[in-house]
Design an enzyme around this catalytic site. Structure first.
Site, PDB file in Angstrom:
ATOM      1  N   HIS A   1     -77.487 -62.320 -24.498  1.00  0.00           N
ATOM      2  CA  HIS A   1     -76.371 -61.707 -25.221  1.00  0.00           C
ATOM      3  C   HIS A   1     -75.037 -61.913 -24.529  1.00  0.00           C
ATOM      4  O   HIS A   1     -74.075 -61.202 -24.805  1.00  0.00           O
ATOM      5  CB  HIS A   1     -76.634 -60.211 -25.419  1.00  0.00           C
ATOM      6  CG  HIS A   1     -77.782 -59.904 -26.320  1.00  0.00           C
ATOM      7  ND1 HIS A   1     -78.108 -58.616 -26.700  1.00  0.00           N
ATOM      8  CD2 HIS A   1     -78.691 -60.712 -26.928  1.00  0.00           C
ATOM      9  CE1 HIS A   1     -79.178 -58.645 -27.494  1.00  0.00           C
ATOM     10  NE2 HIS A   1     -79.552 -59.904 -27.638  1.00  0.00           N
TER      11      HIS A   1
ATOM     12  N   ASP B   1     -81.388 -59.897 -23.400  1.00  0.00           N
ATOM     13  CA  ASP B   1     -80.198 -59.066 -23.597  1.00  0.00           C
ATOM     14  C   ASP B   1     -79.055 -59.692 -22.794  1.00  0.00           C
ATOM     15  O   ASP B   1     -78.968 -60.910 -22.702  1.00  0.00           O
ATOM     16  CB  ASP B   1     -80.481 -57.626 -23.191  1.00  0.00           C
ATOM     17  CG  ASP B   1     -79.591 -56.620 -23.925  1.00  0.00           C
ATOM     18  OD1 ASP B   1     -78.375 -56.866 -24.016  1.00  0.00           O
ATOM     19  OD2 ASP B   1     -80.087 -55.588 -24.395  1.00  0.00           O
TER      20      ASP B   1
END
Length: 380
Positions: free
Chosen positions: A221, A198
């Site tokens: 991310h 993430d």
């Protein structure tokens, strides 16, 4: 000469000119019953070493020597009577089933603290390190692997320096952030490598004066502000102010520099951000403001975010983009973005279908210098 004696002499040498740190004592977890080997659960020995160190009126070193130590959920708490050092030379591994499934290792209520060493925290699929109400601290030279949700969570802390650490989890690990910051001030991250599933760094509600430099991010991310306006709201407001991200590299990430807000009724402010001297290597969405963030359906497409985004500068952002829209500034129709500055943007689209492009909505700003993709703004 044993390692403990070497460490003791080293600390004495470093502290020789500092009256506050001349009184150094080492608290070896093995002397309090901890057993290496990765088969014996050691929370009792670790906590006993911390308890005694916390009462020492000087510099206290909780030493985890070489070896692998199995550990259940533990909370190392202050207030302590002196400066605390947690020195990790070995490896600490979580048990398969924690007593507290929401957290593994927590440091709390400590003013004057260092977590250092060249050892590894192995979360074994659990949430790893959490710092709560820490003031004047350092986190350096350690490694965290196999964490869930977040490798390092920082809450209600101030003046914390994070440097030379390495955080890694599989690319497909769900919702696993590298460093998650909330309700904290003056958090500095530098010379750090993050590979995760993430956000490499997530800056959440209540964060102020965050400084990030020389970070290698990917996979992951990207570095994200938010999400804002969702379930992190306090007193119906969500505020993040003062952020600098510079001299950092993103490689094969799904986002680069991202600000994300929910289209919700909660008000808030994201302001005073500077992103500069950033390299993007094969990054999807290198620059993105998304004020219709909604990772889970259903979402109300007619609703608009109430988070005001303003005073944001992107300077010298260069490299390659996997998405044709290398710059996306999708702001709120209710509170449009204000004073967004694009300076010296050089992002090349690596796919088919023409050069890179920009997408802008409900945003007011200016552009300076070369712009690839072409800017939505007028040149200043």
């Amino acid at each position: 000469m044993g390692f403990t004696r070497i460490l003791f002499l080293t600390l004495l040498f470093v502290c020789a000119a500092d009256v506050q740190c001349q009184n150094v004592k080492i608290f070896n977890v093995k002397k309090y019953g901890a057993i290496p080997g990765g088969k014996t659960e050691n929370s009792k020995g670790f906590l006993e070493a911390w308890k005694n160190a916390c009462q020492w009126k000087g510099k206290a070193v909780v030493l985890v020597p070489a070896g692998t130590y199995l550990l259940d959920s533990v909370k190392f708490e202050g207030e302590c009577k002196g400066y605390m050092i947690f020195k990790l030379k070995g490896n600490v591994m979580a048990v398969s089933k924690l007593k507290d499934i929401d957290r593994w290792i927590t440091f709390k209520y400590v003013n004057g603290f260092t977590l250092a060493g060249r050892g590894t925290f192995d979360g074994q699929g659990h949430k790893s390190l959490r710092f709560e109400f820490i003031k004047n601290g350092n986190l350096q030279n350690i490694r965290s692997i196999n964490s869930q949700n977040a490798h390092v969570s920082i809450f209600a802390s101030s003046n914390l320096n994070i440097s030379n650490i390495k955080l890694s989890a599989p690319q497909d690990s769900p919702n696993t952030d590298g460093i998650k910051i909330s309700s904290s001030e003056e958090i500095r991250i530098t010379h750090t490598t993050i590979s995760t599933g993430d956000d490499c760094v997530a800056i959440l509600n209540g964060s102020k004066k965050t400084h990030i430099s020389q970070v290698s991010c990917g996979p992951g991310h990207g570095i994200s502000v938010g999400s804002m306006g969702g379930n992190t709201v306090i007193n119906n407001k969500d505020i993040v102010v003062g952020l600098t991200v510079k001299n950092s590299t993103f490689t094969n990430t799904s986002n680069g520099l991202r600000i994300k807000t929910w289209a919700s009724p909660y008000q808030g402010l994201a302001s005073g951000f500077t992103y500069e001297d950033i390299i993007m290597n094969n990054v999807e969405n290198p620059i993105i403001i998304d004020q219709q963030y909604c990772p889970n359906s259903p979402c109300n497409a007619k609703s608009a975010s109430r988070i005001q985004i303003r005073d944001i500068t992107f300077s010298n952002i260069r490299g390659t983009s996997r998405s044709k829209a290398a710059v996306t500034l999708s702001c709120s129709s209710v509170v449009p973005c204000k004073n967004i500055v694009l300076k010296d943007i050089k992002l090349v689209y690596t796919g088919n279908g023409g050069p890179a492009s920009s997408i802008c909505s409900n945003v007011h700003g200016y552009s300076y210098g070369p712009q690839n993709p072409p800017s939505c703004f007028r040149s200043a």
